[in-house]
Design a protein around this motif. Structure first.
Motif, mmCIF file in Angstrom:
data_model
loop_
_atom_site.group_PDB
_atom_site.id
_atom_site.type_symbol
_atom_site.label_atom_id
_atom_site.label_comp_id
_atom_site.label_asym_id
_atom_site.label_seq_id
_atom_site.Cartn_x
_atom_site.Cartn_y
_atom_site.Cartn_z
ATOM 1 N N ASN A 7 -1.941 -16.502 -7.921
ATOM 2 C CA ASN A 7 -1.784 -17.935 -8.170
ATOM 3 C C ASN A 7 -2.018 -18.676 -6.855
ATOM 4 O OD1 ASN A 7 -1.042 -19.965 -10.264
ATOM 5 N ND2 ASN A 7 0.550 -20.494 -8.790
ATOM 6 N N VAL A 22 5.071 -18.823 -12.627
ATOM 7 C CA VAL A 22 4.557 -17.579 -12.047
ATOM 8 C C VAL A 22 5.668 -16.816 -11.334
ATOM 9 C CG1 VAL A 22 2.997 -16.636 -10.290
ATOM 10 C CG2 VAL A 22 2.160 -18.331 -11.918
ATOM 11 N N THR A 40 -1.354 -14.930 -3.038
ATOM 12 C CA THR A 40 -1.328 -16.388 -3.026
ATOM 13 C C THR A 40 -1.957 -16.905 -1.738
ATOM 14 O OG1 THR A 40 0.139 -18.291 -3.372
ATOM 15 C CG2 THR A 40 0.989 -16.496 -1.991
ATOM 16 N N ASN A 109 -3.905 -16.775 -12.498
ATOM 17 C CA ASN A 109 -3.368 -18.027 -13.021
ATOM 18 C C ASN A 109 -4.194 -19.161 -12.418
ATOM 19 O OD1 ASN A 109 -0.542 -17.314 -14.491
ATOM 20 N ND2 ASN A 109 -0.947 -15.851 -12.863
#
Length: 198
Positions: A7, A22, A40, A109
Motif C-alpha cells: 500500500n 490495510v 510501503t 492496494n
C-alpha cells in the motif's frame, strides 16, 4: 502461506481509510497465524516492525513527495503522473524483499507511487497477485475521477493516455476485489482485469 501487502502509505502515515483498513488486515492476518509483511513508501528506506508486522518502507522514487500538502504546478504534477504510469525504479529492491520474505501472495492496494510495475515483478517471480481497488488510480491519475468541480462521466484524453499501460498490466492480476461493487464494476466495464477472478 506468506502474504506481502502493498500500500502506498502505512502506519504511522495516514491520509484516509485505506491506511487504517490495510493496517487492520495486516494485523488481523498476523493474529490468525498467517505470516504477513507490508511494503510501503516513505521519505527514506527503513525496515521496522509495528505490532508484530514487519514493514519494508522504500524511499519514494519520483520528483516530489505528494503527501505534504505543498501546491505544485500543473507541469510538475504532470511529470509526476507520467513517471507514475510505470515506475520500475523499485524493482531491484522489491526483488530483494521477495528473496528475504518469500511471499506466496502479493496483495496490492493503493499503488500511487509504486505504479503497476510491481505486478510485473510479481509475475516474473511466479507469485499470485490479489488486488483491492480502493480508488480510481488505474483510470484517473488524481484517483477520484473528479475535474473542474464535478464528477467525470467519461474519461478525458489525459486519463486515457495515462491509464492505457495500467489497463494492459491489469490483465495479469489473479484476483481482484473492490471496496464497493460500483468501483469494481467501473473497472470491469472499462476493460480492466479481464483474466482475474472477481
Amino acid at each position: 502461506m506468506k502474504i506481502l501487502i502493498v500500500n502506498t502509505l502505512y502506519y504511522p502515515h495516514k491520509i484516509g481509510g485505506a491506511e487504517i483498513s490495510v493496517q487492520s488486515i495486516a494485523e488481523g492476518l498476523q493474529k490468525k497465524g498467517i505470516e504477513v509483511a507490508v511494503l510501503t513508501l516513505g521519505e527514506r528506506n527503513e525496515d521496522l516492525v509495528s505490532n508484530n508486522v514487519p514493514i519494508y518502507r522504500l524511499t519514494l522514487e519520483n520528483t516530489f513527495w505528494p503527501f505534504d500538502q505543498i501546491e505544485r504546478s500543473k507541469i510538475d504534477k504532470l511529470k509526476w503522473h507520467i513517471s507514475d504510469v510505470y515506475n520500475s525504479k523499485y524493482n531491484k529492491r522489491i526483488h530483494e524483499i521477495i528473496n528475504v520474505f518469500n511471499p506466496t501472495i502479493i496483495h496490492t492496494n493503493n499503488l500511487t507511487g509504486f505504479s503497476v510495475a510491481i505486478w510485473d515483478v510479481a509475475k516474473e517471480r511466479g507469485i499470485k497477485v490479489v488486488h483491492t481497488l480502493r480508488d480510481y488510480y488505474l483510470q484517473c491519475p488524481k484517483t477520484n475521477k473528479f475535474k473542474k468541480g464535478s464528477a467525470c462521466s467519461t474519461q478525458c484524453l489525459e486519463c486515457k493516455l495515462l491509464s492505457k499501460k495500467k489497463k494492459n498490466v491489469s490483465q495479469k492480476i489473479d484476483i481482484v476485489t473492490g471496496i464497493s461493487n460500483s468501483i469494481l464494476q467501473s473497472h470491469i466495464d472499462q476493460g480492466y482485469f479481464k483474466n482475474a477472478l472477481k
